[in-house]
Structure formats: structure tokens, C-alpha cells
Design a protein around this motif. Structure first.
Motif, PDB file in Angstrom:
ATOM      1  N   UNK A   1      45.626  50.735  38.362  1.00 54.15           N
ATOM      2  CA  UNK A   1      45.143  51.045  39.695  1.00 54.15           C
ATOM      3  C   UNK A   1      45.133  49.853  40.628  1.00 54.15           C
ATOM      4  N   UNK A   2      44.307  49.944  41.659  1.00 50.32           N
ATOM      5  CA  UNK A   2      44.187  48.899  42.684  1.00 50.32           C
ATOM      6  C   UNK A   2      43.217  47.845  42.179  1.00 50.32           C
ATOM      7  N   UNK A   3      43.689  46.602  42.036  1.00 52.39           N
ATOM      8  CA  UNK A   3      42.850  45.522  41.522  1.00 52.39           C
ATOM      9  C   UNK A   3      42.876  44.340  42.470  1.00 52.39           C
ATOM     10  N   UNK A   4      41.856  43.506  42.352  1.00 52.22           N
ATOM     11  CA  UNK A   4      41.744  42.319  43.194  1.00 52.22           C
ATOM     12  C   UNK A   4      42.610  41.178  42.703  1.00 52.22           C
ATOM     13  N   UNK A   5      42.647  40.064  43.446  1.00 51.56           N
ATOM     14  CA  UNK A   5      43.533  38.950  43.081  1.00 51.56           C
ATOM     15  C   UNK A   5      43.135  38.244  41.800  1.00 51.56           C
ATOM     16  N   UNK A   6      41.845  38.270  41.429  1.00 51.91           N
ATOM     17  CA  UNK A   6      41.418  37.575  40.217  1.00 51.91           C
ATOM     18  C   UNK A   6      42.001  38.260  38.977  1.00 51.91           C
ATOM     19  N   UNK A   7      41.888  39.571  38.902  1.00 53.47           N
ATOM     20  CA  UNK A   7      42.411  40.279  37.746  1.00 53.47           C
ATOM     21  C   UNK A   7      43.932  40.461  37.840  1.00 53.47           C
TER      22      UNK A   7
ATOM     23  N   UNK B   1      41.454  31.569  39.881  1.00 48.61           N
ATOM     24  CA  UNK B   1      40.091  31.227  39.474  1.00 48.61           C
ATOM     25  C   UNK B   1      39.106  31.693  40.549  1.00 48.61           C
ATOM     26  N   UNK B   2      37.893  31.998  40.113  1.00 49.66           N
ATOM     27  CA  UNK B   2      36.848  32.389  41.066  1.00 49.66           C
ATOM     28  C   UNK B   2      36.304  31.150  41.769  1.00 49.66           C
ATOM     29  N   UNK B   3      35.778  31.331  42.977  1.00 52.39           N
ATOM     30  CA  UNK B   3      35.254  30.216  43.751  1.00 52.39           C
ATOM     31  C   UNK B   3      33.861  29.832  43.256  1.00 52.39           C
ATOM     32  N   UNK B   4      33.344  28.738  43.803  1.00 52.01           N
ATOM     33  CA  UNK B   4      32.049  28.230  43.356  1.00 52.01           C
ATOM     34  C   UNK B   4      30.924  29.201  43.701  1.00 52.01           C
ATOM     35  N   UNK B   5      29.771  28.938  43.128  1.00 47.88           N
ATOM     36  CA  UNK B   5      28.635  29.844  43.315  1.00 47.88           C
ATOM     37  C   UNK B   5      28.186  29.904  44.765  1.00 47.88           C
ATOM     38  N   UNK B   6      28.298  28.766  45.481  1.00 48.54           N
ATOM     39  CA  UNK B   6      27.839  28.788  46.873  1.00 48.54           C
ATOM     40  C   UNK B   6      28.718  29.706  47.725  1.00 48.54           C
ATOM     41  N   UNK B   7      29.978  29.901  47.338  1.00 45.80           N
ATOM     42  CA  UNK B   7      30.826  30.827  48.066  1.00 45.80           C
ATOM     43  C   UNK B   7      30.418  32.268  47.782  1.00 45.80           C
ATOM     44  N   UNK B   8      29.883  32.512  46.597  1.00 47.39           N
ATOM     45  CA  UNK B   8      29.466  33.868  46.251  1.00 47.39           C
ATOM     46  C   UNK B   8      28.327  34.345  47.140  1.00 47.39           C
ATOM     47  N   UNK B   9      27.514  33.406  47.608  1.00 45.95           N
ATOM     48  CA  UNK B   9      26.393  33.794  48.457  1.00 45.95           C
ATOM     49  C   UNK B   9      26.866  34.273  49.821  1.00 45.95           C
ATOM     50  N   UNK B  10      28.100  33.945  50.162  1.00 47.18           N
ATOM     51  CA  UNK B  10      28.656  34.433  51.418  1.00 47.18           C
ATOM     52  C   UNK B  10      29.728  35.482  51.156  1.00 47.18           C
TER      53      UNK B  10
END
Length: 329
Positions: free
Chosen positions: A200-206, A211-220
Motif C-alpha cells: 500500500x501507500x507508505x511513508x519515506x522511512x519504510x 533515518x528518522x529525525x531527532x526527537x526535537x523535530x518530532x515535537x514539531x
């Protein structure tokens, strides 16, 4: 300080769009001097493993017992419904003539519109400058119980040998069944083509493995994204940037899979309780070394290896086929 990170995901398979058909398309065929079909098709039943004597001359375990994972493909006989001859032009191969048999299966009308004119076989022999002979074949899924459908899958198979021998072979097989042991032999190398599992439709990480961005980016709400969509110039998003989209359900070809066993009695390989999501194998089958693309019940096309290995093999000697339950208990 120079900084380099290798890109994620291969661009060799782009664009990663859904396959247009569940039936894989074979674009090139190997050369063969013997008049026979160069391809066959079956349905994926599942996997198991075998214990065999290693017959690879340069292997460190040569002559010893090894465990080999195998994929079970159920291969009911295929029927030849037509003959198609091609001639070479400056634009590639073009159809020069076509003949159909009178003995067509009633289920075929659900797949294609059956031709009203069957054609004359003798007229094929009068055609000059024939470059290739192919036969139009179809599977018989109603002969097996693991695939819940009756509509056949129609495909072309090239016939080996010179043009005259290939045409005579095709005429002989018109309207008749062809079994797997008439096309391949045990120990031969083949290429397998299938449509992979659709995710199906998946995001760029999968989809691309970035790699995923740092935790501070997750807050935004910018955690599972690419870090940048590209440079300022060119002033557009390039096709090489990993982005979300369709994942899976692509046609893939795996080369040099070895046939370890061709059988007719499914009791020799059926595990206790049957194969998961498939059931019992009741028709002809083939054991292929390693994995095969696609999910269970999916159509798998096989052809003679187009670039076989140069290694020397003595012969298949299977000692044991696992029939233990695949249900995890």
C-alpha cells in the motif's frame, strides 16, 4: 570537514508504481536448441526445507549434508490455445500470423473474448521470414484447491529450437496439455518472475529506509520525514528524493534458482495441516531453492536461466523433506 551519507533505497527500480498486471511479463528469452517451451507457470504454495548432499564442486561443504530452504510451487498442466509467429522489422518483432485451437476451455470466456476464426495451421508454414515462434498458453487453476479461482491466466511462451522445429512442435502441442516435466528437469537453473507483496501507500522511512529525525523535530511533527527535499537549484523537487508512495506489488525477477525436485504426488511434501493460507498440494509441483517473490497463491512464471552460473554441479540428492506443521504448534 567532508560529510557523506550513502543514499537510502535503490533508484534502479524507480518509478515504484503498482504493476499493471498480476501476470508477470517476460521481455527476453534465452537461446535453446531443443524444441520445447522455454517457460512455465505455477502458483506459490509455501515454503519448507530439505536435507541434501551438497553437490557444488567448489563448496566448503562439498559432499556433506546441508539444509536448503525451498519454495513449493504447484504447477498444474498448462494448455496451448494458440500459435503466434513473429517476423523481425526495423520496429522490432511484429505478428506475422496466428492460429487458435477449437478446443477452448469454457472458463476462458471470463478472461478474454474468444476469437471466432480459428485459423488454418497450414497457412503458418507458408509464411516466410519467421523470426520467432511462440505459443499462447493458459493455466488451469480449477485443478487445484489452494487457489480459490477458476479463471485461467493467459500468457505467451517462446518455443526453443530453429524456426522449422519450433513450428512443428507448436503445431503438435496445439490444443493439448503440457506438463512441468516436459519443460524443466531436476537440477536445472531457472529464473522466476512474480509480483511482490503489496504494502500500500507508505511513508519515506519504510519505503526508502531513510533515518528518522531527532526527537526535537518530532515535537514539531517532523519526525518521520526526509531532512531536505533537495537544493535550491534546480528549483524543483527531483525524482531522486525519497518520498511517500506505493510500496510493493512490483514485478521482480530473481535469477538462477535451482529446481531440486519435480513431483506428481503432493503427499510427499504436504506438511501436517497443509501449507498456511493455501492447503494441500494435489497436482504436479516443483521445489525451487530459496525464496520466490510474491505472496501465497500468487502466480509465478518460470523460464530457463538466461545467464546460468558456470559452477559445476553433480546432481541433486535429497535425503529428507520436512513435513512438520507450519502452524507454529
Amino acid at each position: 570537514m567532508k560529510y557523506h551519507r550513502p543514499r537510502r533505497g535503490s533508484l534502479g527500480f524507480s518509478p515504484r508504481k503498482r504493476a499493471s498486471s498480476i501476470i508477470p511479463r517476460i521481455r527476453s528469452w534465452p537461446d535453446c536448441d531443443e524444441p520445447k517451451l522455454l517457460g512455465f507457470a505455477g502458483y506459490k504454495a509455501g515454503m519448507t526445507h530439505v536435507i541434501m548432499i551438497d553437490d557444488r564442486k567448489n563448496s566448503p561443504t562439498y559432499g556433506e549434508e546441508i539444509m536448503v530452504p525451498v519454495t513449493v510451487l504447484e504447477t498444474p498442466p498448462m494448455k496451448v490455445m494458440g500459435i503466434r509467429v513473429y517476423r523481425k522489422t526495423v520496429y522490432g518483432l511484429q505478428i506475422a500470423g496466428e492460429v487458435w485451437t477449437d478446443e477452448l476451455d469454457s472458463y476462458l470466456s471470463r478472461r478474454i473474448q474468444l476469437p471466432k476464426k480459428k485459423g488454418d495451421v497450414d497457412r503458418l508454414k507458408e509464411i516466410e521470414d519467421i523470426a520467432e515462434v511462440r505459443v499462447i498458453t493458459y493455466t488451469q487453476p480449477y485443478l487445484i484447491t489452494g487457489v480459490p479461482k477458476k479463471v485461467p491466466d493467459v500468457m505467451e511462451q517462446k518455443v526453443g529450437g530453429d524456426v522449422e522445429a519450433a513450428l512443428n512442435y507448436a503445431i503438435e502441442k496445439l490444443g493439448k496439455e503440457v506438463r512441468i516435466n516436459e519443460v524443466f528437469k531436476e537440477g536445472a537453473f531457472i529464473d522466476v518472475l512474480s509480483i511482490t507483496k503489496g504494502k500500500g501507500f507508505q511513508g519515506p522511512v519504510k519505503r526508502w529506509g531513510v533515518i528518522t529525525l531527532d526527537a526535537k523535530h518530532a515535537r514539531s511533527s517532523k519526525h518521520r520525514r526526509v531532512g531536505t527535499l533537495g537544493p535550491w537549484h534546480p528549483h524543483r523537487v527531483r525524482w531522486t528524493v525519497p518520498q511517500a508512495g506505493q510500496m510493493g506489488f512490483h514485478q521482480r525477477t530473481e535469477y538462477n534458482k535451482r529446481i531440486l525436485k519435480i513431483g506428481t504426488n503432493g503427499e510427499d511434501i504436504n506438511p501436517e495441516g497443509g501449507f498456511l493460507h493455501y492447503g494441500l498440494v494435489r497436482s504436479d509441483y516443483v521445489l525451487v531453492s530459496g525464496s520466490v517473490p510474491g505472496s501465497v497463491k500468487r502466480l509465478v512464471r518460470m523460464r530457463d536461466a538466461i545467464r546460468p552460473p558456470q559452477a559445476v554441479y553433480e546432481g541433486v540428492n535429497i535425503l529428507y523433506i520436512s513435513k512438520s506443521s507450519k502452524q507454529g504448534r
